[in-house]
Design a protein around this motif. Structure first.
Motif, PDB file in Angstrom:
ATOM      1  N   LYS A  45       0.843  -1.409   0.153  1.00 27.87           N
ATOM      2  CA  LYS A  45      -0.108  -0.091   0.163  1.00 27.87           C
ATOM      3  C   LYS A  45       0.732   0.921  -0.110  1.00 27.87           C
ATOM      4  CE  LYS A  45      -3.896  -2.461   2.522  1.00 27.87           C
ATOM      5  NZ  LYS A  45      -4.507  -2.095   3.734  1.00 27.87           N
ATOM      6  N   ASN A  46       2.128   0.998  -0.017  1.00 32.28           N
ATOM      7  CA  ASN A  46       3.008   2.042   0.439  1.00 32.28           C
ATOM      8  C   ASN A  46       3.598   2.691  -0.719  1.00 32.28           C
ATOM      9  OD1 ASN A  46       2.012   2.358   2.529  1.00 32.28           O
ATOM     10  ND2 ASN A  46       3.798   0.988   3.743  1.00 32.28           N
ATOM     11  N   LYS A  47       3.066   1.561  -1.999  1.00 36.78           N
ATOM     12  CA  LYS A  47       4.168   1.942  -3.177  1.00 36.78           C
ATOM     13  C   LYS A  47       4.372   3.081  -3.361  1.00 36.78           C
ATOM     14  CE  LYS A  47       0.922  -0.356  -6.252  1.00 36.78           C
ATOM     15  NZ  LYS A  47       0.743  -1.337  -7.048  1.00 36.78           N
ATOM     16  N   PRO A  48       4.578   4.189  -4.142  1.00 38.37           N
ATOM     17  CA  PRO A  48       4.377   5.417  -5.135  1.00 38.37           C
ATOM     18  C   PRO A  48       3.531   5.248  -6.409  1.00 38.37           C
ATOM     19  CG  PRO A  48       6.759   4.785  -5.985  1.00 38.37           C
ATOM     20  CD  PRO A  48       5.699   3.838  -4.668  1.00 38.37           C
ATOM     21  N   LYS A  49       2.416   6.474  -6.507  1.00 43.25           N
ATOM     22  CA  LYS A  49       1.447   6.581  -6.752  1.00 43.25           C
ATOM     23  C   LYS A  49       2.134   7.475  -8.375  1.00 43.25           C
ATOM     24  CE  LYS A  49      -2.360   6.056  -3.971  1.00 43.25           C
ATOM     25  NZ  LYS A  49      -3.804   6.737  -3.786  1.00 43.25           N
ATOM     26  N   ILE A  50       1.572   6.610  -9.597  1.00 48.11           N
ATOM     27  CA  ILE A  50       1.857   7.321 -10.866  1.00 48.11           C
ATOM     28  C   ILE A  50       1.381   8.244 -11.442  1.00 48.11           C
ATOM     29  CG2 ILE A  50       3.269   6.647 -13.259  1.00 48.11           C
ATOM     30  CD1 ILE A  50       3.406   3.490 -12.548  1.00 48.11           C
ATOM     31  N   VAL A  51       1.909   9.259 -11.578  1.00 48.32           N
ATOM     32  CA  VAL A  51       1.067  10.423 -12.352  1.00 48.32           C
ATOM     33  C   VAL A  51       0.914  10.280 -13.364  1.00 48.32           C
ATOM     34  CG1 VAL A  51       0.346  12.853 -11.555  1.00 48.32           C
ATOM     35  CG2 VAL A  51       1.443  11.645 -10.596  1.00 48.32           C
ATOM     36  N   LYS A  52      -0.460  10.402 -13.773  1.00 48.42           N
ATOM     37  CA  LYS A  52      -0.864   9.793 -15.522  1.00 48.42           C
ATOM     38  C   LYS A  52      -0.490  11.675 -15.554  1.00 48.42           C
ATOM     39  CE  LYS A  52      -3.408   6.126 -15.436  1.00 48.42           C
ATOM     40  NZ  LYS A  52      -5.770   6.698 -16.306  1.00 48.42           N
ATOM     41  N   ALA A  53      -0.066  11.492 -17.136  1.00 43.53           N
ATOM     42  CA  ALA A  53       0.977  13.235 -17.531  1.00 43.53           C
ATOM     43  C   ALA A  53      -0.365  13.251 -18.428  1.00 43.53           C
ATOM     44  CB  ALA A  53       2.029  12.520 -18.929  1.00 43.53           C
ATOM     45  N   THR A  54      -0.547  14.680 -18.108  1.00 40.11           N
ATOM     46  CA  THR A  54      -1.960  15.669 -17.867  1.00 40.11           C
ATOM     47  C   THR A  54      -1.597  15.856 -19.961  1.00 40.11           C
ATOM     48  OG1 THR A  54      -0.562  17.381 -18.090  1.00 40.11           O
ATOM     49  CG2 THR A  54      -1.536  17.186 -16.678  1.00 40.11           C
ATOM     50  N   VAL A  55      -3.574  15.425 -20.095  1.00 38.77           N
ATOM     51  CA  VAL A  55      -3.917  14.964 -21.833  1.00 38.77           C
ATOM     52  C   VAL A  55      -4.123  16.618 -22.221  1.00 38.77           C
ATOM     53  CG1 VAL A  55      -4.673  14.148 -23.087  1.00 38.77           C
ATOM     54  CG2 VAL A  55      -3.614  12.359 -20.854  1.00 38.77           C
ATOM     55  N   ASP A  56      -3.744  17.005 -23.240  1.00 33.51           N
ATOM     56  CA  ASP A  56      -3.891  18.116 -24.119  1.00 33.51           C
ATOM     57  C   ASP A  56      -5.532  17.622 -24.957  1.00 33.51           C
ATOM     58  OD1 ASP A  56      -3.869  20.713 -25.041  1.00 33.51           O
ATOM     59  OD2 ASP A  56      -2.152  20.497 -25.991  1.00 33.51           O
ATOM     60  N   PHE A  57      -6.582  18.238 -23.899  1.00 34.62           N
ATOM     61  CA  PHE A  57      -7.559  17.511 -24.828  1.00 34.62           C
ATOM     62  C   PHE A  57      -7.703  18.289 -25.828  1.00 34.62           C
ATOM     63  CE2 PHE A  57      -8.575  15.705 -20.461  1.00 34.62           C
ATOM     64  CZ  PHE A  57      -8.564  13.884 -20.894  1.00 34.62           C
ATOM     65  N   ALA A  58      -7.563  20.223 -25.530  1.00 31.46           N
ATOM     66  CA  ALA A  58      -7.995  21.358 -26.410  1.00 31.46           C
ATOM     67  C   ALA A  58      -7.206  20.634 -27.954  1.00 31.46           C
ATOM     68  CB  ALA A  58      -7.556  22.323 -25.948  1.00 31.46           C
ATOM     69  N   ALA A  59      -5.866  20.259 -27.883  1.00 30.18           N
ATOM     70  CA  ALA A  59      -5.502  19.903 -28.881  1.00 30.18           C
ATOM     71  C   ALA A  59      -5.675  18.996 -29.946  1.00 30.18           C
ATOM     72  CB  ALA A  59      -3.843  19.562 -28.672  1.00 30.18           C
ATOM     73  N   GLN A  60      -6.571  17.908 -28.328  1.00 25.64           N
ATOM     74  CA  GLN A  60      -7.205  17.067 -29.439  1.00 25.64           C
ATOM     75  C   GLN A  60      -8.314  17.548 -30.306  1.00 25.64           C
ATOM     76  OE1 GLN A  60      -7.720  13.555 -26.916  1.00 25.64           O
ATOM     77  NE2 GLN A  60      -5.617  12.648 -27.271  1.00 25.64           N
ATOM     78  N   ILE A  61      -9.260  18.317 -29.609  1.00 30.86           N
ATOM     79  CA  ILE A  61     -10.332  19.167 -29.907  1.00 30.86           C
ATOM     80  C   ILE A  61     -10.259  19.445 -30.838  1.00 30.86           C
ATOM     81  CG2 ILE A  61     -12.119  20.357 -29.574  1.00 30.86           C
ATOM     82  CD1 ILE A  61     -12.483  19.269 -27.195  1.00 30.86           C
ATOM     83  N   ALA A  62      -8.700  20.381 -31.065  1.00 32.71           N
ATOM     84  CA  ALA A  62      -8.578  20.615 -32.357  1.00 32.71           C
ATOM     85  C   ALA A  62      -7.866  20.475 -33.729  1.00 32.71           C
ATOM     86  CB  ALA A  62      -7.843  21.768 -32.608  1.00 32.71           C
ATOM     87  N   GLU A  63      -7.618  18.840 -33.399  1.00 33.84           N
ATOM     88  CA  GLU A  63      -6.913  18.385 -34.838  1.00 33.84           C
ATOM     89  C   GLU A  63      -8.308  17.968 -35.205  1.00 33.84           C
ATOM     90  OE1 GLU A  63      -4.748  13.669 -34.581  1.00 33.84           O
ATOM     91  OE2 GLU A  63      -4.165  15.598 -33.086  1.00 33.84           O
ATOM     92  N   LYS A  64      -9.301  17.643 -34.521  1.00 28.69           N
ATOM     93  CA  LYS A  64     -10.657  16.218 -34.944  1.00 28.69           C
ATOM     94  C   LYS A  64     -11.681  17.397 -35.409  1.00 28.69           C
ATOM     95  CE  LYS A  64      -9.851  12.497 -32.797  1.00 28.69           C
ATOM     96  NZ  LYS A  64      -9.204  10.909 -34.309  1.00 28.69           N
ATOM     97  N   GLN A  65     -11.462  18.440 -35.016  1.00 26.42           N
ATOM     98  CA  GLN A  65     -12.651  19.226 -35.109  1.00 26.42           C
ATOM     99  C   GLN A  65     -12.253  19.396 -36.986  1.00 26.42           C
ATOM    100  OE1 GLN A  65     -15.032  20.880 -35.117  1.00 26.42           O
ATOM    101  NE2 GLN A  65     -15.284  20.558 -32.931  1.00 26.42           N
ATOM    102  N   SER A  66     -10.086  20.008 -37.167  1.00 26.15           N
ATOM    103  CA  SER A  66      -9.834  20.068 -38.307  1.00 26.15           C
ATOM    104  C   SER A  66     -10.010  18.737 -39.722  1.00 26.15           C
ATOM    105  CB  SER A  66      -9.036  20.601 -38.215  1.00 26.15           C
ATOM    106  OG  SER A  66      -7.954  19.335 -37.596  1.00 26.15           O
ATOM    107  N   ALA A  67     -10.259  17.656 -38.631  1.00 26.71           N
ATOM    108  CA  ALA A  67     -10.193  16.992 -39.618  1.00 26.71           C
ATOM    109  C   ALA A  67     -11.691  16.327 -40.157  1.00 26.71           C
ATOM    110  CB  ALA A  67      -9.997  15.112 -38.917  1.00 26.71           C
ATOM    111  N   LYS A  68     -12.975  17.133 -39.361  1.00 23.62           N
ATOM    112  CA  LYS A  68     -14.378  16.991 -39.327  1.00 23.62           C
ATOM    113  C   LYS A  68     -14.494  17.918 -40.589  1.00 23.62           C
ATOM    114  CE  LYS A  68     -18.246  18.177 -37.085  1.00 23.62           C
ATOM    115  NZ  LYS A  68     -19.428  19.407 -36.277  1.00 23.62           N
ATOM    116  N   GLU A  69     -14.027  19.532 -40.430  1.00 23.21           N
ATOM    117  CA  GLU A  69     -14.353  20.224 -41.546  1.00 23.21           C
ATOM    118  C   GLU A  69     -13.283  19.791 -43.332  1.00 23.21           C
ATOM    119  OE1 GLU A  69     -12.337  23.998 -39.825  1.00 23.21           O
ATOM    120  OE2 GLU A  69     -13.635  24.007 -38.557  1.00 23.21           O
ATOM    121  N   ALA A  70     -12.217  19.315 -42.328  1.00 27.51           N
ATOM    122  CA  ALA A  70     -11.857  18.546 -43.712  1.00 27.51           C
ATOM    123  C   ALA A  70     -13.134  17.171 -44.943  1.00 27.51           C
ATOM    124  CB  ALA A  70     -10.323  17.743 -43.940  1.00 27.51           C
TER     125      ALA A  70
END
Length: 111
Positions: free
Chosen positions: A8-33
């Motif tokens: 129970k004492n093992k260190p917790k791994i912090v997940k890297a923060t995901v850039d949702f805004a970049a993913q949304i922008a990428e999907k929006q540009s793909a949608k527009e195309a």
């Protein structure tokens, strides 16, 4: 109740923060195309439908002209055949008259 495995004492791994805004922008540009491609294809289809309609109208008018010409051809052939029969009958009549056959005998032969 079974005990949980692991420390129970093992260190917790912090997940890297995901850039949702970049993913949304990428999907929006793909949608527009994709939307642009759909619009382009739709306009092409509409243009082809209009062209198809014009070509079908041309085909219909050509078919009517062909039918009209065929009817004229049949009429001309019939007229020519009748004319040929008439001239042949006249020739036969002239030959019979020249050979001394009477008009009554000619009428009897024609019947």
């Amino acid at each position: 109740m079974p005990r949980p495995k692991g420390s129970k004492n093992k260190p917790k791994i912090v997940k890297a923060t995901v850039d949702f805004a970049a993913q949304i922008a990428e999907k929006q540009s793909a949608k527009e195309a994709v939307s642009a491609k759909i619009a382009s294809i739709t306009s092409n289809i509409d243009a082809l439908k209009a062209d198809l309609k014009i070509k079908k109208a041309e085909l219909k008018s050509i078919d009517k002209e062909i039918a009209r010409i065929e009817a004229k051809k049949i009429k001309a052939e019939t007229k020519a055949a009748e004319s040929a029969k008439k001239s042949e009958a006249e020739d036969v009549l002239k030959k019979l008259l020249a050979s001394g056959v009477s008009a009554d005998e000619i009428l009897a032969k024609l019947k």
